[in-house]
Design an enzyme around this catalytic site. Structure first.
Site, PDB file in Angstrom:
ATOM      1  N   GLU A  57     -54.817 -67.137   3.719  1.00 23.60           N
ATOM      2  CA  GLU A  57     -54.043 -68.357   3.477  1.00 23.60           C
ATOM      3  C   GLU A  57     -54.981 -69.474   3.035  1.00 23.60           C
ATOM      4  OE1 GLU A  57     -50.973 -69.397   6.314  1.00 23.60           O
ATOM      5  OE2 GLU A  57     -51.701 -71.451   6.352  1.00 23.60           O
ATOM      6  N   ASN A  77     -51.090 -69.728  -0.997  1.00 26.60           N
ATOM      7  CA  ASN A  77     -50.888 -71.088  -0.518  1.00 26.60           C
ATOM      8  C   ASN A  77     -49.373 -71.255  -0.378  1.00 26.60           C
ATOM      9  OD1 ASN A  77     -50.604 -73.773  -0.003  1.00 26.60           O
ATOM     10  ND2 ASN A  77     -51.996 -74.475  -1.616  1.00 26.60           N
ATOM     11  N   TYR A  97     -54.129 -84.271  -3.415  1.00 23.47           N
ATOM     12  CA  TYR A  97     -54.323 -82.916  -3.954  1.00 23.47           C
ATOM     13  C   TYR A  97     -55.254 -82.855  -5.164  1.00 23.47           C
ATOM     14  CZ  TYR A  97     -50.449 -81.927  -0.841  1.00 23.47           C
ATOM     15  OH  TYR A  97     -49.661 -81.804   0.271  1.00 23.47           O
ATOM     16  N   ARG A 141     -53.859 -84.517   8.665  1.00 26.41           N
ATOM     17  CA  ARG A 141     -52.745 -85.236   8.044  1.00 26.41           C
ATOM     18  C   ARG A 141     -51.625 -85.465   9.067  1.00 26.41           C
ATOM     19  NH1 ARG A 141     -51.232 -82.310   2.665  1.00 26.41           N
ATOM     20  NH2 ARG A 141     -50.078 -84.266   2.416  1.00 26.41           N
ATOM     21  N   PRO A 169     -44.008 -73.896  -3.156  1.00 29.84           N
ATOM     22  CA  PRO A 169     -43.293 -75.017  -3.766  1.00 29.84           C
ATOM     23  C   PRO A 169     -44.141 -76.248  -4.073  1.00 29.84           C
ATOM     24  CG  PRO A 169     -42.648 -74.719  -1.466  1.00 29.84           C
ATOM     25  CD  PRO A 169     -43.446 -73.514  -1.861  1.00 29.84           C
ATOM     26  N   ASN A 170     -43.861 -76.813  -5.208  1.00 32.74           N
ATOM     27  CA  ASN A 170     -44.468 -78.060  -5.708  1.00 32.74           C
ATOM     28  C   ASN A 170     -45.906 -77.901  -6.198  1.00 32.74           C
ATOM     29  OD1 ASN A 170     -42.135 -79.756  -5.080  1.00 32.74           O
ATOM     30  ND2 ASN A 170     -42.666 -79.358  -2.958  1.00 32.74           N
ATOM     31  N   HIS A 180     -55.268 -73.717   1.597  1.00 28.69           N
ATOM     32  CA  HIS A 180     -54.679 -75.034   1.332  1.00 28.69           C
ATOM     33  C   HIS A 180     -55.719 -75.904   0.669  1.00 28.69           C
ATOM     34  CE1 HIS A 180     -51.209 -74.044   3.733  1.00 28.69           C
ATOM     35  NE2 HIS A 180     -52.045 -73.521   4.599  1.00 28.69           N
ATOM     36  N   LEU A 181     -55.268 -76.749  -0.217  1.00 24.86           N
ATOM     37  CA  LEU A 181     -56.159 -77.705  -0.865  1.00 24.86           C
ATOM     38  C   LEU A 181     -56.611 -78.759   0.132  1.00 24.86           C
ATOM     39  CD1 LEU A 181     -53.690 -77.842  -3.752  1.00 24.86           C
ATOM     40  CD2 LEU A 181     -56.104 -77.448  -4.247  1.00 24.86           C
ATOM     41  N   SER A 182     -55.645 -79.302   0.860  1.00 21.92           N
ATOM     42  CA  SER A 182     -55.944 -80.422   1.756  1.00 21.92           C
ATOM     43  C   SER A 182     -56.311 -79.915   3.148  1.00 21.92           C
ATOM     44  CB  SER A 182     -54.721 -81.346   1.834  1.00 21.92           C
ATOM     45  OG  SER A 182     -53.629 -80.663   2.430  1.00 21.92           O
ATOM     46  N   ALA A 218     -45.404 -76.113   1.584  1.00 23.74           N
ATOM     47  CA  ALA A 218     -44.586 -76.598   2.712  1.00 23.74           C
ATOM     48  C   ALA A 218     -44.052 -75.458   3.578  1.00 23.74           C
ATOM     49  CB  ALA A 218     -43.438 -77.452   2.186  1.00 23.74           C
ATOM     50  N   ARG A 242     -49.096 -84.523  -8.982  1.00 25.77           N
ATOM     51  CA  ARG A 242     -48.441 -84.760  -7.696  1.00 25.77           C
ATOM     52  C   ARG A 242     -49.439 -85.319  -6.671  1.00 25.77           C
ATOM     53  NH1 ARG A 242     -48.020 -79.916  -3.344  1.00 25.77           N
ATOM     54  NH2 ARG A 242     -46.671 -81.051  -1.934  1.00 25.77           N
TER      55      ARG A 242
HETATM   56  C1  DQA Z   1     -50.634 -77.699   0.982  1.00 24.83           C
HETATM   57  C2  DQA Z   1     -50.423 -78.433   2.328  1.00 24.83           C
HETATM   58  C3  DQA Z   1     -48.951 -78.420   2.742  1.00 24.83           C
HETATM   59  O1  DQA Z   1     -48.792 -79.117   3.954  1.00 24.83           O
HETATM   60  C4  DQA Z   1     -48.114 -79.108   1.678  1.00 24.83           C
HETATM   61  O2  DQA Z   1     -46.750 -78.989   2.006  1.00 24.83           O
HETATM   62  C5  DQA Z   1     -48.371 -78.599   0.295  1.00 24.83           C
HETATM   63  C6  DQA Z   1     -49.742 -78.286  -0.099  1.00 24.83           C
HETATM   64  C7  DQA Z   1     -52.091 -77.797   0.495  1.00 24.83           C
HETATM   65  O3  DQA Z   1     -52.476 -76.968  -0.334  1.00 24.83           O
HETATM   66  O4  DQA Z   1     -52.835 -78.698   0.909  1.00 24.83           O
HETATM   67  O5  DQA Z   1     -47.471 -78.535  -0.534  1.00 24.83           O
HETATM   68  O6  DQA Z   1     -50.325 -76.333   1.162  1.00 24.83           O
END
Ligand code: DQA
Length: 145
Positions: free
Chosen positions: A98, A74, A23, A107, A10-11, A100-102, A77, A18
């Site tokens: 798995e 990825n 990100y 965080r 999502p997102n 993640h960008l961040s 959330a 965003r």
């Molecule tokens: C994320 C990190 C998650 O905590 C967040 O909800 C995202 C992006 C990342 O790629 O850093 O939507 O997965």
């Protein structure tokens, strides 16, 4: 030809627009184009799937069996609370990485815990779009081993 499925939760369709400070300004389309070029050089085929819906991601993972040799995901959330996605990953015999960008450990506290990572082969995070490229490189190297 080896096939790898790349799933984004999502997102992530909003990447580039965003929370740019967190990100970055690169869009999902741009990330995917780079990955496609990287895959081509290695004779690997990629399929991309993005969804904002938990059930759709669960179904995509279930249906991956027999079609893909690797999954890069990825879960966004859902990483932090989707038992359904964790169980879907655990139910298939395809290795999953798995990404993640961040840096989810740097965080909010609630992002530190991934409930999906324990059923994945490994996790790569904190390098922006490079996280995906490193994941793809790992998948290709493991497949060719
Ligand atoms: C994320 C990190 C998650 O905590 C967040 O909800 C995202 C992006 C990342 O790629 O850093 O939507 O997965």
């Amino acid at each position: 030809m080896m096939k790898i499925l790349v799933i984004n939760g999502p997102n992530l369709n909003l990447l580039g627009k965003r929370e740019v400070g967190t990100y970055g300004a690169v869009t999902l389309d741009e990330i995917n184009k780079k990955l496609t070029a990287q895959a081509k050089k290695n004779d690997v085929k990629l399929e991309f799937f993005q969804s904002n819906h938990e059930g759709e991601i669960v179904e995509k993972i279930q249906k991956a069996s027999g079609k893909f040799q690797f999954i890069i995901i990825n879960p966004a959330a859902f990483t932090h609370y989707s038992v359904a996605i964790r169980d879907a990953i655990a139910s298939i015999d395809i290795p999953v990485i798995e990404v993640h960008l961040s840096n989810i450990c740097a965080r909010e506290d609630f992002r530190e815990k991934s409930i999906t990572a324990p059923v994945c082969l490994g996790q790569i995070f904190g390098f922006g779009p490079i996280s995906y490229q490193v994941a793809l490189e790992a998948a290709i190297k493991l497949l060719k081993k």
